[in-house]
Design an enzyme around this catalytic site. Structure first.
Site, PDB file in Angstrom:
ATOM      1  N   ASP A 195       1.010  -1.138  -0.264  1.00  0.00           N
ATOM      2  CA  ASP A 195       0.009   0.029   0.170  1.00  0.00           C
ATOM      3  C   ASP A 195       0.953   1.348   0.054  1.00  0.00           C
ATOM      4  OD1 ASP A 195      -2.324   1.477   0.476  1.00  0.00           O
ATOM      5  OD2 ASP A 195      -1.477   1.493   2.719  1.00  0.00           O
ATOM      6  N   ASP A 241      -0.329   4.916   0.998  1.00  0.00           N
ATOM      7  CA  ASP A 241      -0.487   5.913   2.119  1.00  0.00           C
ATOM      8  C   ASP A 241      -0.395   5.252   3.295  1.00  0.00           C
ATOM      9  OD1 ASP A 241      -1.267   8.338   0.194  1.00  0.00           O
ATOM     10  OD2 ASP A 241      -3.071   7.286  -0.283  1.00  0.00           O
ATOM     11  N   ASP A 289      -1.539  -0.429   6.252  1.00  0.00           N
ATOM     12  CA  ASP A 289      -1.678   0.125   7.448  1.00  0.00           C
ATOM     13  C   ASP A 289      -3.201   0.305   7.925  1.00  0.00           C
ATOM     14  OD1 ASP A 289      -2.297   1.770   5.435  1.00  0.00           O
ATOM     15  OD2 ASP A 289      -2.093   3.506   6.797  1.00  0.00           O
TER      16      ASP A 289
END
Ligand code: BG6
Ligand code: MG
Length: 214
Positions: A9, A11, A172
């Site tokens: 990922d 961000d 996250d």
């Protein structure tokens, strides 16, 4: 490395843009007199721009308050603010452990992809000096279903030509961990303990990625 591919990922994993998404949504919510805090924000991570705004409206009992055109305009306003935040980013904003992980993968011939639903991903990767550091970068404009749907992880694995079970996804967001599991991949979760989800490998910081056996 046992993994045959890594799918990251962007961000909150490669760089801390998750905080800028939050600050931009918070400013928009404040301007509309809406409640919105960091706990609410957890639900927005990994979710598309419009779906994020729909969640803020739902939290405030305002789901039917605006027309599609008005919602688009509010999303555009949020995005302009977000773009002003990311305009100051440099390679110094790459999170710790990421350069080491990318070097290890390269040395071992393990391909790496980026699975971000952000339409700003190319601009962020460019600001970080990472545009040419990946074997594949998913095109958010072509992804039809946001995480927790596994689509973006499956698209990345297919582009790399690696079986899903041999891929490790790094996220996250709760929605991201769900997407990785739905794709049949092994998950690494950064700071996701408080979401109640159980990634295969829970980490408290990206720094741990530098030497982690994947
Ligand atoms: C995800 C973020 O990577 O991208 C979300 O976790 C964000 O918070 C989404 O809403 C869409 O981003 P953008 O840049 O297209 O508005
Ligand atoms: Mg994220």
């Amino acid at each position: 490395m046992k993994a045959k591919a890594l799918i990251l990922d962007l961000d909150g994993v490669i760089t801390d843009t998750a905080k800028y998404h939050y600050l931009a949504w918070k400013a928009l919510a404040d301007s509309l007199g809406f409640h919105f805090n960091e706990t609410d924000n957890e639900r927005l991570k990994g979710v598309s721009r419009m779906q994020s705004f729909e969640i803020i409206l739902e939290i405030n009992g305002a789901s039917s308050h605006f027309s599609e055109e008005e919602k688009q305009a509010f999303c555009e306003r949020k995005n302009e603010l977000y773009k002003s935040f990311i305009s100051t980013m440099t390679p110094a904003d790459i999170l710790p452990g990421i350069p080491e992980l990318l070097s290890r993968a390269k040395a071992e011939g393990v391909p790496v992809a980026v699975a971000s639903v952000s339409k700003n991903a190319p601009a962020v990767l460019s600001a970080l000096g990472l545009s040419d550091s990946f074997d594949y970068i998913a095109d958010a404009r072509k992804i039809t279903k946001s995480k927790p749907d596994p689509e973006i992880f499956l698209v990345c694995a297919d582009a790399l030509g690696v079986p899903y079970a041999d891929c490790v996804g790094i996220e996250d967001a709760a929605a991201g961990i769900e997407a990785i599991h739905a794709a049949g991949m092994k998950s690494v979760g950064i700071h996701v303990a408080e979401t109640g989800l159980s990634p295969d490998i829970p980490l408290s910081s990206t720094e741990e990625l530098a030497n982690l056996e994947l």
